[in-house]
Design a protein around this motif. Sequence first.
Motif, PDB file in Angstrom:
ATOM      1  N   VAL A   1      20.843 -55.961 -61.483  1.00 27.49           N
ATOM      2  CA  VAL A   1      20.638 -56.483 -62.836  1.00 27.49           C
ATOM      3  C   VAL A   1      20.999 -55.398 -63.844  1.00 27.49           C
ATOM      4  CG1 VAL A   1      19.003 -57.514 -64.449  1.00 27.49           C
ATOM      5  CG2 VAL A   1      18.777 -57.957 -61.986  1.00 27.49           C
ATOM      6  N   GLY A   2      21.942 -55.693 -64.707  1.00 26.37           N
ATOM      7  CA  GLY A   2      22.423 -54.706 -65.657  1.00 26.37           C
ATOM      8  C   GLY A   2      21.767 -54.808 -67.020  1.00 26.37           C
ATOM      9  N   LEU A   3      22.220 -53.953 -67.909  1.00 26.18           N
ATOM     10  CA  LEU A   3      21.813 -53.940 -69.312  1.00 26.18           C
ATOM     11  C   LEU A   3      23.037 -53.626 -70.148  1.00 26.18           C
ATOM     12  CD1 LEU A   3      18.521 -51.841 -69.064  1.00 26.18           C
ATOM     13  CD2 LEU A   3      18.635 -54.219 -69.843  1.00 26.18           C
ATOM     14  N   GLU A   4      22.950 -53.914 -71.432  1.00 25.34           N
ATOM     15  CA  GLU A   4      24.026 -53.584 -72.345  1.00 25.34           C
ATOM     16  C   GLU A   4      23.555 -52.531 -73.338  1.00 25.34           C
ATOM     17  OE1 GLU A   4      25.747 -56.975 -74.215  1.00 25.34           O
ATOM     18  OE2 GLU A   4      26.228 -57.979 -72.314  1.00 25.34           O
ATOM     19  N   ALA A   5      24.327 -51.465 -73.482  1.00 26.51           N
ATOM     20  CA  ALA A   5      23.982 -50.396 -74.415  1.00 26.51           C
ATOM     21  C   ALA A   5      24.301 -50.812 -75.841  1.00 26.51           C
ATOM     22  CB  ALA A   5      24.747 -49.122 -74.054  1.00 26.51           C
ATOM     23  N   PRO A   6      23.493 -50.398 -76.819  1.00 26.56           N
ATOM     24  CA  PRO A   6      23.828 -50.674 -78.220  1.00 26.56           C
ATOM     25  C   PRO A   6      25.001 -49.805 -78.659  1.00 26.56           C
ATOM     26  CG  PRO A   6      21.886 -49.276 -78.097  1.00 26.56           C
ATOM     27  CD  PRO A   6      22.212 -49.674 -76.686  1.00 26.56           C
TER      28      PRO A   6
END
Length: 222
Positions: free
Chosen positions: A137-142
């Motif tokens: 499960v990933g995330l997106e950086a601002p």
Amino acid sequence: MLRLFTYGASNRLSKTALALIFCTSAVAAEPVEVVALGDSLTAGYGLPQGQGLVPKLQAWLDEQGVDAKVVNAGVSGDTTRGGLSRVEWSLSDQSDAMIVALGGNDLLRGIDPTSSRDNLAAILDIAAARDLPVLLVGLEAPSNYGAGFKEAFDSMYADLSQEYDTLFLPDFFEGLRVKGGTNLQDVREFMQPDGIHPNAEGVERIVSVLGPRVEELVERTQ
């Protein structure tokens, strides 16, 4: 006497066969154990008991008739390095699959994505050595971290998923975006006051997207 001996032996064999059948059925009936390795988002930070990600995900799987047990291996504040340091003892001989949802604290601390990627790869190596299917499960950086940081951070999840042939959910918060393609700035009603962790309704939305991926993960164990 011969007939009595034959009957007795046959009777003992029948009981043994029944016992074996019962034991085999009992083993087959064991639910698939899915270890959710993560940070505070997995642990259920700031939420009442039973309202966090793991219990809500468990309820979703139960409602769908998926025979699985989700183990909460989420530790608040954990980075990818922290997850790597405890992955071995978070898994047991009964573990059948793993969800890896780490990187949020690396992001908050501005840790070099190269280091985060190496830690995630090491976790996936351990899963591969145990022949455990994984949902990454990933995330997106601002964007305020800079274009280079964002590209390296965002892409590491997809690259690792392809390299290790895992199931993949690009963004933990995807469930908050599904209606109208909203940005996180527009979904404050689904977040706790800290703006980082989802509230109970936010968790419900996240599980609505995560749940089907976990169901696929369970299917990979069979």
